[in-house]
Write a protein that holds these residues in place. Structure first.
Motif, short mmCIF file in Angstrom:
data_model
loop_
_atom_site.label_atom_id
_atom_site.label_comp_id
_atom_site.label_asym_id
_atom_site.label_seq_id
_atom_site.Cartn_x
_atom_site.Cartn_y
_atom_site.Cartn_z
N THR A 1 71.54 101.91 54.39
CA THR A 1 70.63 102.35 54.96
C THR A 1 70.75 101.85 56.61
N TYR B 1 68.91 107.43 42.50
CA TYR B 1 68.03 107.53 44.15
C TYR B 1 68.85 106.27 44.93
N LEU C 1 69.31 109.55 54.54
CA LEU C 1 68.54 110.11 55.60
C LEU C 1 68.50 109.17 56.78
N ILE D 1 68.99 107.84 48.20
CA ILE D 1 68.15 108.89 49.23
C ILE D 1 68.03 108.32 50.67
N SER D 2 67.75 107.16 50.81
CA SER D 2 67.49 106.06 52.37
C SER D 2 68.57 106.31 52.73
N ALA E 1 67.75 113.65 43.05
CA ALA E 1 67.73 112.45 43.94
C ALA E 1 68.03 113.15 44.57
N ILE E 2 69.15 114.52 45.07
CA ILE E 2 69.62 115.70 45.76
C ILE E 2 68.70 115.93 46.59
N TRP F 1 65.97 115.26 46.65
CA TRP F 1 64.78 114.29 47.71
C TRP F 1 65.46 114.25 48.91
N VAL F 2 66.54 114.24 49.55
CA VAL F 2 67.41 113.90 50.36
C VAL F 2 66.86 115.07 51.24
N TRP F 3 66.72 116.31 50.34
CA TRP F 3 67.13 117.75 51.30
C TRP F 3 65.40 117.57 51.66
N GLY G 1 63.03 115.35 52.00
CA GLY G 1 63.08 114.35 53.71
C GLY G 1 63.31 115.23 54.69
N ASN G 2 64.91 115.43 54.80
CA ASN G 2 65.74 115.82 56.10
C ASN G 2 64.73 117.65 56.18
#
Length: 198
Positions: A6, A78, A85, A81-82, A172-173, A175-177, A179-180
């Motif tokens: 990260t 997961y 991002l 994710i960090s 998990a993807i 969640w990335v979306w 955050g993005n």
């Protein structure tokens, strides 16, 4: 290892290539257009050649680090994710510019190209093209404003989220979306504010 990756991804995203290329060309991107130190303002200030180089470099700083990490079997679920991002956050809040950065569009394309083997980034590009065409028809071919461009990016990314959900991407993807999406909404907050006030 997730923390290490990260941090590495954040540092990768924080390199403000477009801003530095602008300085080499004796152009301060903070005084061009909306003051964004990203590739679009580099294009406006120094021409399409340097602008294209800036776009490629901003894309690669999100793409290469994720591509490398995804090739490491220890990073799964997961934990991604960090890491995914981090380049976007690094670009939007670059320590090289005292916490200020760009709008993170090119680096977003890079991250999603790595995460989805280009599927999501291509879908996002298609959505943006459709939205741009619709806006041009509505405006009868007139050049769109910076505010309209910002709204287009945010709405387009919102639609990408629907696409990812319908395609059955892992949580998990998604969640990335999310955050993005929040980061893009923040970096385009001034443009969104214009529409909210209307």
């Amino acid at each position: 290892m997730t923390i290490v990756w990260t941090v590495c991804a954040f540092l990768s995203g924080s390199f403000m290539f477009s801003y530095w290329l602008g300085l080499i060309a004796k152009k301060n991107l903070k005084t061009v257009g909306d003051g964004n130190p990203g590739a679009l303002n580099l294009w406006k200030a120094a021409g399409y050649k340097l602008g294209f180089v800036g776009i490629v470099l901003d894309f690669l700083k999100g793409y290469l680090i994720l591509l490398f990490v995804l090739g490491n079997e220890k990073v799964q679920g997961y934990a991604i994710i960090s890491i995914a991002l981090a380049p976007i956050i690094g670009h939007a809040f670059s320590p090289f510019l005292k916490g200020k950065g760009g709008k993170a569009i090119a680096v977003t394309f890079g991250v999603w190209s790595a995460l989805s083997n280009f599927e999501a980034s291509l879908a996002f590009a298609v959505v943006l093209a459709i939205l741009l065409s619709a806006i041009k028809v509505i405006n009868r071919g007139k050049i769109t404003s910076t505010e309209a461009d910002g709204m287009q990016v945010v709405v387009g990314f919102l639609l990408l989220g629907i696409y990812l959900y319908l395609r059955g991407y892992a949580s998990a993807i998604l969640w990335v979306w999310l955050g993005n999406f929040l980061l893009l909404a923040y970096t385009h907050r001034n443009e969104l504010a214009v529409y909210i006030k209307r």
